[in-house]
Design a protein around this motif. Sequence first.
Motif, PDB file in Angstrom:
ATOM      1  N   ASP A 116     -51.236  95.879 -10.895  1.00 58.06           N
ATOM      2  CA  ASP A 116     -51.386  95.685  -9.464  1.00 58.06           C
ATOM      3  C   ASP A 116     -52.768  96.085  -8.956  1.00 58.06           C
ATOM      4  OD1 ASP A 116     -48.004  96.018  -8.132  1.00 58.06           O
ATOM      5  OD2 ASP A 116     -49.172  94.275  -8.709  1.00 58.06           O
ATOM      6  N   ILE A 117     -53.783  95.453  -9.530  1.00 58.23           N
ATOM      7  CA  ILE A 117     -55.109  95.486  -8.907  1.00 58.23           C
ATOM      8  C   ILE A 117     -55.026  94.584  -7.684  1.00 58.23           C
ATOM      9  CG2 ILE A 117     -55.883  93.610 -10.431  1.00 58.23           C
ATOM     10  CD1 ILE A 117     -58.730  94.711 -10.167  1.00 58.23           C
ATOM     11  N   LEU A 118     -55.766  94.903  -6.645  1.00 58.78           N
ATOM     12  CA  LEU A 118     -55.748  94.122  -5.416  1.00 58.78           C
ATOM     13  C   LEU A 118     -56.682  92.921  -5.578  1.00 58.78           C
ATOM     14  CD1 LEU A 118     -54.390  94.547  -2.578  1.00 58.78           C
ATOM     15  CD2 LEU A 118     -56.618  95.411  -1.832  1.00 58.78           C
ATOM     16  N   VAL A 119     -56.121  91.717  -5.567  1.00 53.44           N
ATOM     17  CA  VAL A 119     -56.917  90.490  -5.688  1.00 53.44           C
ATOM     18  C   VAL A 119     -57.104  89.932  -4.275  1.00 53.44           C
ATOM     19  CG1 VAL A 119     -57.129  88.261  -6.835  1.00 53.44           C
ATOM     20  CG2 VAL A 119     -55.825  90.099  -7.925  1.00 53.44           C
ATOM     21  N   MET A 120     -58.360  89.778  -3.843  1.00 50.27           N
ATOM     22  CA  MET A 120     -58.641  89.460  -2.439  1.00 50.27           C
ATOM     23  C   MET A 120     -59.550  88.246  -2.318  1.00 50.27           C
ATOM     24  SD  MET A 120     -59.553  93.379  -1.286  1.00 50.27           S
ATOM     25  CE  MET A 120     -59.326  93.104   0.456  1.00 50.27           C
ATOM     26  N   THR A 121     -59.377  87.493  -1.243  1.00 56.01           N
ATOM     27  CA  THR A 121     -60.315  86.427  -0.912  1.00 56.01           C
ATOM     28  C   THR A 121     -60.249  86.142   0.578  1.00 56.01           C
ATOM     29  OG1 THR A 121     -61.208  84.319  -1.719  1.00 56.01           O
ATOM     30  CG2 THR A 121     -58.850  84.362  -1.181  1.00 56.01           C
ATOM     31  N   THR A 122     -61.233  85.408   1.083  1.00 55.71           N
ATOM     32  CA  THR A 122     -61.268  85.007   2.482  1.00 55.71           C
ATOM     33  C   THR A 122     -61.415  83.496   2.542  1.00 55.71           C
ATOM     34  OG1 THR A 122     -62.356  87.102   2.993  1.00 55.71           O
ATOM     35  CG2 THR A 122     -62.336  85.446   4.713  1.00 55.71           C
ATOM     36  N   LEU A 123     -60.609  82.849   3.391  1.00 55.22           N
ATOM     37  CA  LEU A 123     -60.474  81.399   3.392  1.00 55.22           C
ATOM     38  C   LEU A 123     -60.743  80.783   4.750  1.00 55.22           C
ATOM     39  CD1 LEU A 123     -57.027  81.444   1.591  1.00 55.22           C
ATOM     40  CD2 LEU A 123     -59.152  80.759   0.484  1.00 55.22           C
ATOM     41  N   GLY A 124     -61.354  79.602   4.739  1.00 56.58           N
ATOM     42  CA  GLY A 124     -61.414  78.746   5.915  1.00 56.58           C
ATOM     43  C   GLY A 124     -60.570  77.525   5.618  1.00 56.58           C
ATOM     44  N   SER A 125     -61.230  76.397   5.299  1.00 61.10           N
ATOM     45  CA  SER A 125     -60.489  75.198   4.911  1.00 61.10           C
ATOM     46  C   SER A 125     -60.091  75.234   3.444  1.00 61.10           C
ATOM     47  CB  SER A 125     -61.327  73.946   5.184  1.00 61.10           C
ATOM     48  OG  SER A 125     -62.480  73.932   4.363  1.00 61.10           O
ATOM     49  N   CYS A 126     -60.641  76.185   2.677  1.00 62.76           N
ATOM     50  CA  CYS A 126     -60.290  76.318   1.266  1.00 62.76           C
ATOM     51  C   CYS A 126     -58.832  76.762   1.105  1.00 62.76           C
ATOM     52  CB  CYS A 126     -61.204  77.328   0.586  1.00 62.76           C
ATOM     53  SG  CYS A 126     -62.941  76.864   0.545  1.00 62.76           S
ATOM     54  N   ILE A 127     -58.331  76.614  -0.108  1.00 63.94           N
ATOM     55  CA  ILE A 127     -56.969  77.043  -0.448  1.00 63.94           C
ATOM     56  C   ILE A 127     -57.028  78.123  -1.523  1.00 63.94           C
ATOM     57  CG2 ILE A 127     -54.853  76.349  -1.688  1.00 63.94           C
ATOM     58  CD1 ILE A 127     -54.718  75.349   1.110  1.00 63.94           C
ATOM     59  N   ALA A 128     -56.175  79.130  -1.392  1.00 64.77           N
ATOM     60  CA  ALA A 128     -55.914  80.086  -2.461  1.00 64.77           C
ATOM     61  C   ALA A 128     -54.444  79.953  -2.847  1.00 64.77           C
ATOM     62  CB  ALA A 128     -56.215  81.510  -2.021  1.00 64.77           C
ATOM     63  N   ALA A 129     -54.212  79.684  -4.122  1.00 69.50           N
ATOM     64  CA  ALA A 129     -52.848  79.664  -4.648  1.00 69.50           C
ATOM     65  C   ALA A 129     -52.617  80.961  -5.421  1.00 69.50           C
ATOM     66  CB  ALA A 129     -52.638  78.457  -5.559  1.00 69.50           C
TER      67      ALA A 129
END
Length: 216
Positions: free
Chosen positions: A57-70
Amino acid sequence: MPPSLMGAGIGTRSPRLERLKAAPRKPGEASFFFYDAHFKNEAVKILPGEYFVDNEDILVMTTLGSCIAACIWDRQAKVGGMNHFMLPEGTGDSGRYGSFAMELLINELMKRGASRMTMEAKIFGGGAVISGMNTINVGERNTKFVTEFLATERIPIVSKDVLDIYPRKVCFLPYSGKAMVKRLAPANAEALVAQDRMAAQKAAPVSNTGGSVDLF
């Protein structure tokens, strides 16, 4: 103060963080590791075109606009991962494109012991964060792509926060499969708007006869 410095102290010297930083990285694998003081946990930031898979459980992070994160998680193997793609399709093997990014993530999960039969997905992003982009509709097309891809692969979508006008910050824990999303104020999304404009410039409006994306 940058988040990597906010956790100055025991967090930044954790053995796991040092191990992650020292490990060799595969092409497209995220490599920006830091200690997140808010969650008091080691973290990795996913940039556009990148992915990350782990069974801790490392924290996986991202920031999105029109992009997608699955975020895909195997409920039996207790392994999960996240990607971040900008456009549904494109030429070449690049994690910027959904068709490659999804296969890359799923294949890496299977290498870690996951099975397509026990995978489940959570999807985020696809926001129309740039006013006047309706003719291009990158966020909507990204959302349609990932929904159809997962349906074809028979991987159920158990939760989602997509479309609308909001940028989003997403956090995912690969062992437990927990995902968290925070909607950001559209007015404070200059970097995401620039990122989305770059994606929009590489996409042409979809014709009435097909769903492919013309690039360059």
